[in-house]
Design an enzyme around this catalytic site. Structure first.
Site, PDB file in Angstrom:
ATOM      1  N   ASP B  93       0.869  -1.157   0.000  1.00  0.00           N
ATOM      2  CA  ASP B  93       0.000   0.000   0.000  1.00  0.00           C
ATOM      3  C   ASP B  93       0.921   1.226   0.000  1.00  0.00           C
ATOM      4  O   ASP B  93       2.052   1.162   0.463  1.00  0.00           O
ATOM      5  CB  ASP B  93      -0.888  -0.032   1.256  1.00  0.00           C
ATOM      6  CG  ASP B  93      -2.037   0.949   1.128  1.00  0.00           C
ATOM      7  OD1 ASP B  93      -2.113   1.665   0.109  1.00  0.00           O
ATOM      8  OD2 ASP B  93      -2.862   0.998   2.051  1.00  0.00           O
ATOM      9  N   GLN B 189     -10.927   7.222  -6.082  1.00  0.00           N
ATOM     10  CA  GLN B 189     -11.588   7.776  -4.903  1.00  0.00           C
ATOM     11  C   GLN B 189     -12.960   8.326  -5.319  1.00  0.00           C
ATOM     12  O   GLN B 189     -13.457   7.989  -6.378  1.00  0.00           O
ATOM     13  CB  GLN B 189     -10.708   8.860  -4.256  1.00  0.00           C
ATOM     14  CG  GLN B 189      -9.454   8.303  -3.584  1.00  0.00           C
ATOM     15  CD  GLN B 189      -9.773   7.490  -2.317  1.00  0.00           C
ATOM     16  OE1 GLN B 189     -10.878   7.544  -1.766  1.00  0.00           O
ATOM     17  NE2 GLN B 189      -8.797   6.694  -1.856  1.00  0.00           N
ATOM     18  N   GLY B 216     -11.190   4.321  -0.448  1.00  0.00           N
ATOM     19  CA  GLY B 216     -12.228   5.147   0.174  1.00  0.00           C
ATOM     20  C   GLY B 216     -13.506   4.405   0.523  1.00  0.00           C
ATOM     21  O   GLY B 216     -14.525   5.016   0.804  1.00  0.00           O
ATOM     22  N   ASP B 266      -8.062  -7.211   0.503  1.00  0.00           N
ATOM     23  CA  ASP B 266      -7.165  -7.388   1.647  1.00  0.00           C
ATOM     24  C   ASP B 266      -7.880  -6.875   2.870  1.00  0.00           C
ATOM     25  O   ASP B 266      -8.761  -6.009   2.765  1.00  0.00           O
ATOM     26  CB  ASP B 266      -5.877  -6.568   1.480  1.00  0.00           C
ATOM     27  CG  ASP B 266      -6.104  -5.111   1.866  1.00  0.00           C
ATOM     28  OD1 ASP B 266      -6.718  -4.379   1.066  1.00  0.00           O
ATOM     29  OD2 ASP B 266      -5.709  -4.703   2.987  1.00  0.00           O
ATOM     30  N   CYS B 304     -13.352 -27.551   8.275  1.00  0.00           N
ATOM     31  CA  CYS B 304     -12.066 -26.949   7.883  1.00  0.00           C
ATOM     32  C   CYS B 304     -10.935 -27.963   8.055  1.00  0.00           C
ATOM     33  O   CYS B 304     -10.937 -28.752   8.995  1.00  0.00           O
ATOM     34  CB  CYS B 304     -11.809 -25.716   8.742  1.00  0.00           C
ATOM     35  SG  CYS B 304     -10.240 -24.901   8.408  1.00  0.00           S
ATOM     36  N   CYS B 306      -7.608 -26.970   8.155  1.00  0.00           N
ATOM     37  CA  CYS B 306      -6.374 -26.249   8.500  1.00  0.00           C
ATOM     38  C   CYS B 306      -5.661 -26.987   9.633  1.00  0.00           C
ATOM     39  O   CYS B 306      -6.222 -27.880  10.269  1.00  0.00           O
ATOM     40  CB  CYS B 306      -6.670 -24.801   8.891  1.00  0.00           C
ATOM     41  SG  CYS B 306      -7.262 -24.579  10.579  1.00  0.00           S
ATOM     42  N   CYS B 309      -7.592 -26.820  12.984  1.00  0.00           N
ATOM     43  CA  CYS B 309      -8.789 -27.662  13.046  1.00  0.00           C
ATOM     44  C   CYS B 309      -8.450 -29.152  12.972  1.00  0.00           C
ATOM     45  O   CYS B 309      -9.215 -29.987  13.452  1.00  0.00           O
ATOM     46  CB  CYS B 309      -9.765 -27.272  11.933  1.00  0.00           C
ATOM     47  SG  CYS B 309     -10.527 -25.655  12.222  1.00  0.00           S
ATOM     48  N   HIS B 335      -6.253 -20.430  11.227  1.00  0.00           N
ATOM     49  CA  HIS B 335      -7.607 -20.840  10.856  1.00  0.00           C
ATOM     50  C   HIS B 335      -8.359 -19.748  10.077  1.00  0.00           C
ATOM     51  O   HIS B 335      -8.937 -20.023   9.021  1.00  0.00           O
ATOM     52  CB  HIS B 335      -8.447 -21.242  12.065  1.00  0.00           C
ATOM     53  CG  HIS B 335      -9.886 -21.423  11.688  1.00  0.00           C
ATOM     54  ND1 HIS B 335     -10.330 -22.541  11.025  1.00  0.00           N
ATOM     55  CD2 HIS B 335     -10.947 -20.583  11.771  1.00  0.00           C
ATOM     56  CE1 HIS B 335     -11.615 -22.395  10.747  1.00  0.00           C
ATOM     57  NE2 HIS B 335     -12.018 -21.224  11.192  1.00  0.00           N
TER      58      HIS B 335
END
Lengths: 365, 365
Positions: B93, B189, B216, B266, B304, B306, B309, B335
């Site tokens: 960013d 924007q 924005g 993100d 799940c 992962c 889990c 997770h």
């Protein structure tokens, strides 16, 4: 599938020995360093990463798990191995050391110890029977008898009372112990008094435990004092049983301990120091927080092949420490544990090849 | 080895699309969720675990890295990929959003922004040229132009000034940009004003960026407002360029965003909530700290796969949270990230098989 100690080789010049402990959850090559997972987690390290590091057994604490989450929950979860996702061997401390460390918050009688929780001040009573019951519920492969651990310095009469009590309590633990898939160790006390250590050893060896812990050391005494106690205590212990020196985990003390014939060690030091940004290297300790490492693009230890050293620089880890990032503790903990576990591996190899003394001399250079 | 967007398939009923972004550090299947690593680390997750979770690109912040450790150090280390041990794609960013969030600590002029560091109060100046220079030094695969992001609500005249400034600054960023192995995105924007969003899109599309970010949004407006803006803004963006909706990462907003034709997302939400003990499941969010989970021996989400889990129960993770153990944040972060990354994978599959609308309906049931 039961507990068995196999003595593989003894050093021709020192007390050092190579062994193997068989437990229901796997085999432990000794001498071994056991990472500490006080609250059912080795702080900041995933169990699978502990495996990768080479940890063959970890330690957890009866006192802490009794207070939180409660041993009934751990039992309901299927025992400590299942609860914490660690299917290799586990050793639980009896809680003796932790309870005695509470100072004014506890009161000792021959029955047991009344104490106030460090979490919420609630009152509890732990007896040898209770400590054994809890450990039976937790289900570790190796468990400890409930002992009275005195501080250093401690006068003779106090240390004598503690030794006698520890003997009585060891008997009660043995009687209370209900699971033959767990090995209950006796704990030797006696502070820095030769006669008391002899008495404690004699009392406990008489009871024929499958292993012996040496307690009451690394409690504030100078290192030389500790080595002196090991020098006269360890040779009295049965040759065919494993010997565990409690709470010791600096690199030099591990090497010395092995020399006197100790097989097992544990300590919070490597992970605690890691969380404070101090790492162990073949050239000594490094405080990564220091500005001197801000542009140091070398790994923590160029001779180490842990995940942290294989992928990250001192500059990066310093940045993480300064930025209060959890990843700092994760990487330094992996490194410090790998450092000690690798050290033990090297010690085992040296004993096997009968060059322990040479290894020890080179280490101090 | 350069940057290229490949449009693979478009949904027959909505704006949803399946694509692939090629970058010097690898390929990103879109729509994609990008975990946020603000300070050059996705908090509490090892890079190798991020890979295992399926993260194909992560985000980091110019503002934070500029202040600490300093972009010169990251550059000296060999760039951000090398510094943080992540050899897959990275997006940075520009720092616009972070600087504007400083409120009274910053002053904006057409030249750029003067601001005081949130770390030590020191004064700094970031211009479009500076933001680009820093990002060129960091070396991410995708970088952002320096924009002015207004809060919500924001009156029309203020939003108009910000749009014009963002356009001027985007030009200056483009001129300052020095590396053809990095793709510089323009940021749209315009707050919640249709005409301003149209103007911003027209200005930036004119400049022909390799990708467009929608800024924005998710700055305090109701979700319906955000969807309204996406509804009229996204269709104006070039079909053959990736579209990135900044700072959005709740499961429902991801699905809606994809429906309007967004390719990249993100958000700090999954890792931040994880550190506070809130986890995402196919049945909704769960606050693991609650007593109701103290004896719940099920995994966080039975659907799940992962690492968390597959190996640990809600009761265990709750214990870790109550005991303030770092492992709690490690497991819940793994997770939550896996949950969103898996969601995007399912969305991609649904688009490929032209059953996105059906998938969306089932998700809300």
């Amino acid at each position: 599938m039961g507990f068995r100690f196999e003595l593989i080789k003894e050093c021709s010049q020192t007390g050092a020995r190579l062994g193997r402990i068989h437990t229901p959850h796997g085999v432990i090559d000794t001498p071994v360093f056991m990472p500490v997972g006080t609250q059912a987690t080795v702080k900041a390290v995933l169990p699978r990463d502990l495996k990768e590091i080479g940890a063959s057994i970890i330690l957890s604490n009866t006192y802490h798990l009794y207070l939180r989450p409660g041993f009934d929950i751990v039992k309901e979860a299927g025992g400590l191995h299942e609860f914490m996702g660690w299917n290799s061997p586990i050793l639980t401390d009896s809680g003796g050391f932790q309870v005695f460390s509470l100072g004014s918050l506890r009161k000792i009688t021959d029955d047991g110890v009344v104490f106030k929780s460090h979490l919420d001040g609630s009152e509890h009573f732990i007896s040898p029977e209770k400590a054994t019951e809890i450990q039976n519920a937790l289900g570790a492969d190796i468990i400890m008898s409930f002992d009275e651990c005195v501080q250093y310095p401690c006068d003779y009469s106090q240390a004598q009372i503690a030794v006698d009590r520890t003997t009585q309590w060891a008997k009660r633990c043995k009687n209370a112990h209900k699971r033959d898939d767990q090995a209950l160790f006796g704990i030797i006390q006696g502070s820095v008094y030769k006669e008391l250590r002899f008495k404690s050893v004699a009392d406990l060896v008489e009871m024929d435990f499958p292993g012996y812990s040496i307690g009451g050391l690394s409690v504030g005494e100078p290192k030389d004092k500790m080595y002196e106690v090991l020098d006269y205590t360890v040779p009295l212990l049965p040759r065919d049983k494993p010997r565990y020196l409690m709470g010791v985990g600096s690199a030099d003390a591990l090497i010395e301990g092995v020399m006197y014939g100790v097989d097992m060690f544990d300590c919070v030091l490597p992970t605690r120091e890691a969380r404070h940004g101090t790492v162990m290297t073949t050239k000594g300790k490094i405080v990564l927080r220091n500005a001197t490492y801000s542009r140091d693009y070398n790994p923590i230890d160029p001779e180490c092949d842990c995940y942290a050293c294989s992928n990250f620089s001192r500059a990066y880890i310093r940045h993480l420490i300064k930025a209060d990032e959890i990843l700092a503790a994760m990487l330094t903990s992996i490194h410090n544990l790998k450092f000690l576990i690798d050290l033990m591996k090297k010690l085992r190899k040296a004993i096997l090849e009968d060059r322990f003394v040479e290894f020890k001399q080179n280490f101090y250079k």
